[in-house]
Design a protein around this motif. Structure first.
Motif, PDB file in Angstrom:
ATOM      1  N   ALA A   1      19.419  18.508   1.404  1.00 24.11           N
ATOM      2  CA  ALA A   1      20.384  19.298   2.155  1.00 24.11           C
ATOM      3  C   ALA A   1      21.803  18.803   2.015  1.00 24.11           C
ATOM      4  N   LYS A   2      22.020  17.698   1.325  1.00 27.08           N
ATOM      5  CA  LYS A   2      23.382  17.187   1.204  1.00 27.08           C
ATOM      6  C   LYS A   2      24.150  17.830   0.064  1.00 27.08           C
ATOM      7  N   LEU A   3      23.467  18.677  -0.741  1.00 28.52           N
ATOM      8  CA  LEU A   3      24.161  19.361  -1.829  1.00 28.52           C
ATOM      9  C   LEU A   3      25.226  20.320  -1.320  1.00 28.52           C
ATOM     10  N   PRO A   4      25.021  21.105  -0.240  1.00 28.34           N
ATOM     11  CA  PRO A   4      26.096  21.920   0.319  1.00 28.34           C
ATOM     12  C   PRO A   4      27.192  21.020   0.844  1.00 28.34           C
ATOM     13  N   PRO A   5      28.444  21.479   1.022  1.00 23.07           N
ATOM     14  CA  PRO A   5      28.826  22.873   0.849  1.00 23.07           C
ATOM     15  C   PRO A   5      29.199  23.265  -0.578  1.00 23.07           C
TER      16      PRO A   5
ATOM     17  N   ASP B   1      20.043  26.458  -8.529  1.00 22.90           N
ATOM     18  CA  ASP B   1      19.188  25.498  -9.226  1.00 22.90           C
ATOM     19  C   ASP B   1      19.689  25.195 -10.636  1.00 22.90           C
ATOM     20  N   GLU B   2      19.996  26.237 -11.412  1.00 22.10           N
ATOM     21  CA  GLU B   2      20.433  26.039 -12.788  1.00 22.10           C
ATOM     22  C   GLU B   2      21.750  25.278 -12.841  1.00 22.10           C
ATOM     23  N   GLU B   3      22.660  25.594 -11.909  1.00 23.13           N
ATOM     24  CA  GLU B   3      23.958  24.915 -11.890  1.00 23.13           C
ATOM     25  C   GLU B   3      23.803  23.435 -11.557  1.00 23.13           C
ATOM     26  N   ALA B   4      22.937  23.127 -10.588  1.00 28.80           N
ATOM     27  CA  ALA B   4      22.735  21.732 -10.205  1.00 28.80           C
ATOM     28  C   ALA B   4      22.150  20.924 -11.356  1.00 28.80           C
ATOM     29  N   VAL B   5      21.169  21.501 -12.065  1.00 21.06           N
ATOM     30  CA  VAL B   5      20.573  20.806 -13.205  1.00 21.06           C
ATOM     31  C   VAL B   5      21.600  20.629 -14.314  1.00 21.06           C
ATOM     32  N   ALA B   6      22.404  21.671 -14.570  1.00 16.91           N
ATOM     33  CA  ALA B   6      23.406  21.590 -15.627  1.00 16.91           C
ATOM     34  C   ALA B   6      24.433  20.498 -15.330  1.00 16.91           C
ATOM     35  N   VAL B   7      24.873  20.401 -14.074  1.00 18.15           N
ATOM     36  CA  VAL B   7      25.844  19.366 -13.710  1.00 18.15           C
ATOM     37  C   VAL B   7      25.241  17.981 -13.889  1.00 18.15           C
ATOM     38  N   ALA B   8      23.993  17.806 -13.464  1.00 20.85           N
ATOM     39  CA  ALA B   8      23.346  16.500 -13.584  1.00 20.85           C
ATOM     40  C   ALA B   8      23.183  16.098 -15.042  1.00 20.85           C
TER      41      ALA B   8
ATOM     42  N   ALA C   1      29.024   9.498  -9.937  1.00 19.22           N
ATOM     43  CA  ALA C   1      28.834  10.897  -9.537  1.00 19.22           C
ATOM     44  C   ALA C   1      27.384  11.319  -9.694  1.00 19.22           C
ATOM     45  N   LEU C   2      26.752  10.868 -10.776  1.00 25.99           N
ATOM     46  CA  LEU C   2      25.352  11.214 -11.001  1.00 25.99           C
ATOM     47  C   LEU C   2      24.457  10.618  -9.922  1.00 25.99           C
ATOM     48  N   ALA C   3      24.719   9.375  -9.553  1.00 26.15           N
ATOM     49  CA  ALA C   3      23.914   8.729  -8.510  1.00 26.15           C
ATOM     50  C   ALA C   3      24.005   9.495  -7.197  1.00 26.15           C
ATOM     51  N   LYS C   4      25.208   9.940  -6.847  1.00 28.35           N
ATOM     52  CA  LYS C   4      25.388  10.695  -5.605  1.00 28.35           C
ATOM     53  C   LYS C   4      24.660  12.037  -5.668  1.00 28.35           C
ATOM     54  N   LEU C   5      24.756  12.708  -6.811  1.00 28.78           N
ATOM     55  CA  LEU C   5      24.127  14.018  -6.928  1.00 28.78           C
ATOM     56  C   LEU C   5      22.604  13.903  -6.902  1.00 28.78           C
ATOM     57  N   GLU C   6      22.059  12.964  -7.666  1.00 26.66           N
ATOM     58  CA  GLU C   6      20.605  12.835  -7.726  1.00 26.66           C
ATOM     59  C   GLU C   6      20.015  12.406  -6.389  1.00 26.66           C
ATOM     60  N   GLN C   7      20.797  11.691  -5.595  1.00 22.03           N
ATOM     61  CA  GLN C   7      20.321  11.237  -4.283  1.00 22.03           C
ATOM     62  C   GLN C   7      20.038  12.412  -3.365  1.00 22.03           C
ATOM     63  N   VAL C   8      20.742  13.507  -3.554  1.00 22.34           N
ATOM     64  CA  VAL C   8      20.610  14.632  -2.629  1.00 22.34           C
ATOM     65  C   VAL C   8      19.944  15.852  -3.253  1.00 22.34           C
TER      66      VAL C   8
END
Length: 323
Positions: free
Chosen positions: A67-71, A76-83, A102-109
């Protein structure tokens, strides 16, 4: 409505700042009643944000997993592409540390299902040397295709697809069944290293693949000797993976040629102390001609005929420029 939307974003920001919040404290921070907080929590749930609640005197609200991905509101496709982009960016000079953070923060959530996709790509991907000298337009690759291939490698499932080289005189697309082993990103292209039904190793350009229905069948892994997928791709692509291929005789030692070319240009094979063979290719005759010219060495080209003709035209153009 605008006030409510603004308050929902503020509520999300507060809930992301620490693990748990009592409803009364959220109400105080936002200047509203606890009833309004309860209504806002329901709105967040309706929008797809998981919010857990603990009832009682010591009750609290907290965002659920993912739930920390918002706001940011990535799909789904965008999140995978960014990672995936951050993973490859971690290998870019000057961006390693910031990309990793940045990757660590994104993958954590990331929700579990998306984290599995990203990890599948990470564990099945090798990245080859870049060649920034080409101005050929990058091919478009469907991220769903990449994640599907990565999942098949991770789960050790057979992969079936149609394969055809665009704008070529070869046979039309035909179905292929393979054991997928490794995704390789090289020279802005994605390649799959796989073993076919006869047991032979091959390299397939991902943007030339049209995936068919998932097989769901598992294979018994037989990895490539020494797990040397990158070297295999470099050699295989040099001979089969480009639209234009060339075998150029260079009148210099292999060591001399290797000292002058980028690793992504091609493969060098020694003939004798003063001669070697450069196996190279690209998406166009123009790019191959640039590679040869940048060697600064004498060479001889006999094939393909279109490249010979192109070099004649370039040579005559250069000569006219100094007359």
């Amino acid at each position: 409505m605008r006030e409510t939307s603004s308050r929902l974003l503020s509520l999300l920001a507060l809930m992301q700042s620490r693990p748990a919040w009592p409803g009364s404290e959220l109400a105080e921070r936002l200047g509203v009643s606890t009833r309004t907080i309860r209504n806002d929590i329901d709105r967040l749930r309706e929008l797809g944000y998981p919010v857990d609640a603990m009832r009682g005197a010591a009750g609290y609200y907290q965002l659920g997993v993912g739930a920390k991905l918002p706001p940011l509101l990535l799909d789904d496709e965008e999140a995978v592409a960014v990672a995936v982009g951050l993973r490859t960016g971690a290998g870019v000079s000057g961006m390693e540390e910031s990309s990793a953070r940045a990757l660590a923060k994104l993958e954590q959530v990331l929700p579990h299902r998306l984290r599995r996709q990203v990890n599948a790509i990470h564990t099945t991907l090798s990245k080859g040397p870049d060649n920034t000298g080409s101005n050929v337009k990058d091919p478009e690759v469907d991220p769903v295709v990449v994640t599907t291939i990565a999942a098949a490698i991770r789960d050790e499932h057979y992969l079936r697809f149609d394969y055809a080289v665009p704008d070529s005189e070869s046979a039309p697309a035909f179905p292929i069944l393979v054991e997928p082993y490794r995704l390789v990103s090289w020279q802005r292209y994605w390649y799959l290293v796989a073993r076919d039904e006869s047991g032979e190793w091959h390299t397939y350009r991902v943007d030339w693949m049209d995936l068919r229905m998932a097989t769901g069948r598992r294979y018994k892994p037989r990895p490539m000797p020494e797990d040397d997928y990158m070297d295999f791709v470099l050699r295989d692509v040099a001979s089969t993976g480009w639209k234009v291929h060339a075998r150029i005789t260079v009148f210099a030692s292999a060591d001399e040629v290797l000292s002058r070319i980028h690793a992504a240009v091609g493969i060098v094979e020694s003939v004798d102390e003063n001669t070697c063979l450069l196996i190279t290719g690209a998406e166009s005759l123009e790019v191959v001609a640039v590679y040869i010219g940048m060697l600064g060495l004498d060479f001889h080209v006999t094939a393909p005929p279109a490249l010979v003709e192109h070099l004649k035209i370039i040579g005559e153009r250069y000569l006219r420029s100094i007359e």
